[in-house]
Each structure stands twice: as C-alpha cells, then as structure tokens.
Design a protein around this motif. Sequence first.
Motif, PDB file in Angstrom:
ATOM      1  N   ASN A   1       0.832  -1.205   0.000  1.00 50.44           N
ATOM      2  CA  ASN A   1       0.000   0.000   0.000  1.00 50.44           C
ATOM      3  C   ASN A   1       0.866   1.256   0.000  1.00 50.44           C
ATOM      4  O   ASN A   1       0.580   2.219  -0.714  1.00 50.44           O
ATOM      5  CB  ASN A   1      -0.939  -0.010   1.209  1.00 50.44           C
ATOM      6  N   LEU A   2       1.932   1.255   0.777  1.00 49.22           N
ATOM      7  CA  LEU A   2       2.843   2.408   0.811  1.00 49.22           C
ATOM      8  C   LEU A   2       3.524   2.592  -0.545  1.00 49.22           C
ATOM      9  O   LEU A   2       3.716   3.719  -0.998  1.00 49.22           O
ATOM     10  CB  LEU A   2       3.877   2.241   1.930  1.00 49.22           C
ATOM     11  N   TRP A   3       3.874   1.478  -1.197  1.00 43.69           N
ATOM     12  CA  TRP A   3       4.484   1.585  -2.521  1.00 43.69           C
ATOM     13  C   TRP A   3       3.478   2.167  -3.521  1.00 43.69           C
ATOM     14  O   TRP A   3       3.834   2.996  -4.351  1.00 43.69           O
ATOM     15  CB  TRP A   3       5.009   0.229  -2.993  1.00 43.69           C
ATOM     16  N   GLN A   4       2.230   1.744  -3.431  1.00 45.25           N
ATOM     17  CA  GLN A   4       1.186   2.294  -4.301  1.00 45.25           C
ATOM     18  C   GLN A   4       1.080   3.807  -4.117  1.00 45.25           C
ATOM     19  O   GLN A   4       1.022   4.557  -5.088  1.00 45.25           O
ATOM     20  CB  GLN A   4      -0.158   1.636  -3.998  1.00 45.25           C
ATOM     21  N   GLN A   5       1.072   4.253  -2.869  1.00 45.14           N
ATOM     22  CA  GLN A   5       0.980   5.682  -2.583  1.00 45.14           C
ATOM     23  C   GLN A   5       2.192   6.436  -3.144  1.00 45.14           C
ATOM     24  O   GLN A   5       2.053   7.550  -3.676  1.00 45.14           O
ATOM     25  CB  GLN A   5       0.878   5.914  -1.075  1.00 45.14           C
ATOM     26  N   THR A   6       3.369   5.832  -3.020  1.00 44.35           N
ATOM     27  CA  THR A   6       4.597   6.460  -3.511  1.00 44.35           C
ATOM     28  C   THR A   6       4.558   6.610  -5.033  1.00 44.35           C
ATOM     29  O   THR A   6       4.857   7.680  -5.574  1.00 44.35           O
ATOM     30  CB  THR A   6       5.830   5.630  -3.088  1.00 44.35           C
ATOM     31  N   VAL A   7       4.188   5.537  -5.719  1.00 39.40           N
ATOM     32  CA  VAL A   7       4.134   5.568  -7.185  1.00 39.40           C
ATOM     33  C   VAL A   7       3.079   6.564  -7.647  1.00 39.40           C
ATOM     34  O   VAL A   7       3.311   7.356  -8.574  1.00 39.40           O
ATOM     35  CB  VAL A   7       3.861   4.158  -7.756  1.00 39.40           C
ATOM     36  N   LYS A   8       1.921   6.560  -6.999  1.00 37.24           N
ATOM     37  CA  LYS A   8       0.848   7.482  -7.373  1.00 37.24           C
ATOM     38  C   LYS A   8       1.316   8.936  -7.231  1.00 37.24           C
ATOM     39  O   LYS A   8       1.105   9.757  -8.132  1.00 37.24           O
ATOM     40  CB  LYS A   8      -0.392   7.234  -6.512  1.00 37.24           C
ATOM     41  N   ALA A   9       1.955   9.256  -6.112  1.00 35.55           N
ATOM     42  CA  ALA A   9       2.443  10.618  -5.893  1.00 35.55           C
ATOM     43  C   ALA A   9       3.488  11.000  -6.936  1.00 35.55           C
ATOM     44  O   ALA A   9       3.493  12.122  -7.457  1.00 35.55           O
ATOM     45  CB  ALA A   9       3.025  10.751  -4.484  1.00 35.55           C
ATOM     46  N   LYS A  10       4.360  10.050  -7.277  1.00 38.57           N
ATOM     47  CA  LYS A  10       5.407  10.321  -8.263  1.00 38.57           C
ATOM     48  C   LYS A  10       4.793  10.645  -9.622  1.00 38.57           C
ATOM     49  O   LYS A  10       5.159  11.638 -10.253  1.00 38.57           O
ATOM     50  CB  LYS A  10       6.327   9.104  -8.369  1.00 38.57           C
ATOM     51  N   VAL A  11       3.854   9.828 -10.088  1.00 39.08           N
ATOM     52  CA  VAL A  11       3.247  10.038 -11.403  1.00 39.08           C
ATOM     53  C   VAL A  11       2.406  11.313 -11.399  1.00 39.08           C
ATOM     54  O   VAL A  11       2.425  12.087 -12.367  1.00 39.08           O
ATOM     55  CB  VAL A  11       2.416   8.804 -11.825  1.00 39.08           C
ATOM     56  N   GLU A  12       1.683  11.569 -10.319  1.00 33.00           N
ATOM     57  CA  GLU A  12       0.901  12.805 -10.230  1.00 33.00           C
ATOM     58  C   GLU A  12       1.805  14.035 -10.267  1.00 33.00           C
ATOM     59  O   GLU A  12       1.468  15.046 -10.888  1.00 33.00           O
ATOM     60  CB  GLU A  12       0.045  12.811  -8.955  1.00 33.00           C
ATOM     61  N   ASN A  13       2.963  13.966  -9.610  1.00 30.40           N
ATOM     62  CA  ASN A  13       3.913  15.084  -9.628  1.00 30.40           C
ATOM     63  C   ASN A  13       4.503  15.293 -11.019  1.00 30.40           C
ATOM     64  O   ASN A  13       4.704  16.436 -11.450  1.00 30.40           O
ATOM     65  CB  ASN A  13       5.021  14.868  -8.602  1.00 30.40           C
ATOM     66  N   GLN A  14       4.775  14.202 -11.727  1.00 26.98           N
ATOM     67  CA  GLN A  14       5.279  14.332 -13.096  1.00 26.98           C
ATOM     68  C   GLN A  14       4.227  15.014 -13.977  1.00 26.98           C
ATOM     69  O   GLN A  14       4.550  15.919 -14.762  1.00 26.98           O
ATOM     70  CB  GLN A  14       5.642  12.951 -13.661  1.00 26.98           C
ATOM     71  N   ALA A  15       2.965  14.600 -13.838  1.00 25.03           N
ATOM     72  CA  ALA A  15       1.879  15.203 -14.621  1.00 25.03           C
ATOM     73  C   ALA A  15       1.707  16.677 -14.253  1.00 25.03           C
ATOM     74  O   ALA A  15       1.493  17.527 -15.129  1.00 25.03           O
ATOM     75  CB  ALA A  15       0.574  14.432 -14.396  1.00 25.03           C
ATOM     76  N   ALA A  16       1.813  16.997 -12.973  1.00 24.37           N
ATOM     77  CA  ALA A  16       1.670  18.387 -12.528  1.00 24.37           C
ATOM     78  C   ALA A  16       2.802  19.259 -13.087  1.00 24.37           C
ATOM     79  O   ALA A  16       2.572  20.417 -13.451  1.00 24.37           O
ATOM     80  CB  ALA A  16       1.655  18.451 -10.997  1.00 24.37           C
TER      81      ALA A  16
END
Length: 179
Positions: free
Chosen positions: A106-121
């Motif tokens: 779950n923590l890895w999912q949160q990390t990956v999600k934040a990373k991809v969202e930051n790249q998109a932002a």
Amino acid sequence: MIKRTLYFGNPAYLHKNNLQLKVHEPKTNNELGSIPIEDIGVVLLDNPQITLTHALMSALLERNTAIISCDSKHLPTGLMLPLEGNTLQSERFRYQVEASEPLKKNLWQQTVKAKVENQAALFQRFAIDNKRLKALVPQIQSGDPDNIEGRAASVYWKILFEEDDFTRNRFGEAPNAWK
C-alpha cells in the motif's frame, strides 16, 4: 516544525558556530550563509570539494539530522544516521522490517501514485500535454504489479526530451549521462 533539507552542489567549507551551520566559500573564505542546526533534517553533499568539520557532523547527528554523500554521478553513496542511545532508532528500523506485506504494498502504491501525479503536474505547469501520465494514475494498484511506475517513467522521459525512441540508461550517452 518541518525540518529543512540542505543541498550542497558546489565547493564549500561547512562548520559549526554558535549552534549554526556556517557555509563558507573555500577560496575566498566569504560566509555564504548560516542556518540554525536545529532546523535541519537532511544534509545532501554532492561535490567532492566539500569540507565539513567533525564538530558540525556531531552537532547535526545529535539533533537527528541525516547526512547523505553522493558520488561523481550525483548518486547517493553513503548515509550517516543518528544512533539514539534510547533505542528509538533501533525500534524504528524494527517496525520498518516487520511491516506487513500489505502495508508495504500500500505504501508503494501511494509512492508511485504521488510520483506520477507530480510528473503530470510538472508538465501541466509548463503547458506540456500530460494526458498520458494522468491516464496511468487510476491504473496504479497495491504493490504496482503492472509496473505503472516504469511505464510512466518511459512516457515522462520521452516527452521531457522530445525523443520517441529515448531509453533511460543512467550510464548511457546524453541526455542520460552525468558528467
């Protein structure tokens, strides 16, 4: 209070004076800055011409500051962490090692999600089309079994360098190479 992360990428002489981290330019000995040691959480050393005193290292570690050293490719090669005498650090390490597999996933999912969202932002901020990255975010599952992180990285680097055939290789030719 949120602790500060300090990055040093140029030659510098770092020392302690009155519970302050003092930054001096080595050639001229001009003071470039001063930061209260109690406000520092991480010090990142990314230049072979950085000198720091033992008194400063000791003061940083006494106040739970992590010190990270990087190599000539700007990659972390060492980490100095405070060892607290009351076993708090050992307890933290034990909790991390003993974390359940579902929690880690779950923590890895949160990390990956934040990373991809930051790249998109980042792309949105510079008016670069980010639809491909945004489309990947809902696909990220616990533990990222479909390697959405890798797929997003491929999209990100190709768009960033405007090369459809770009392949990320940290030891490859430019734009990969750190020289």
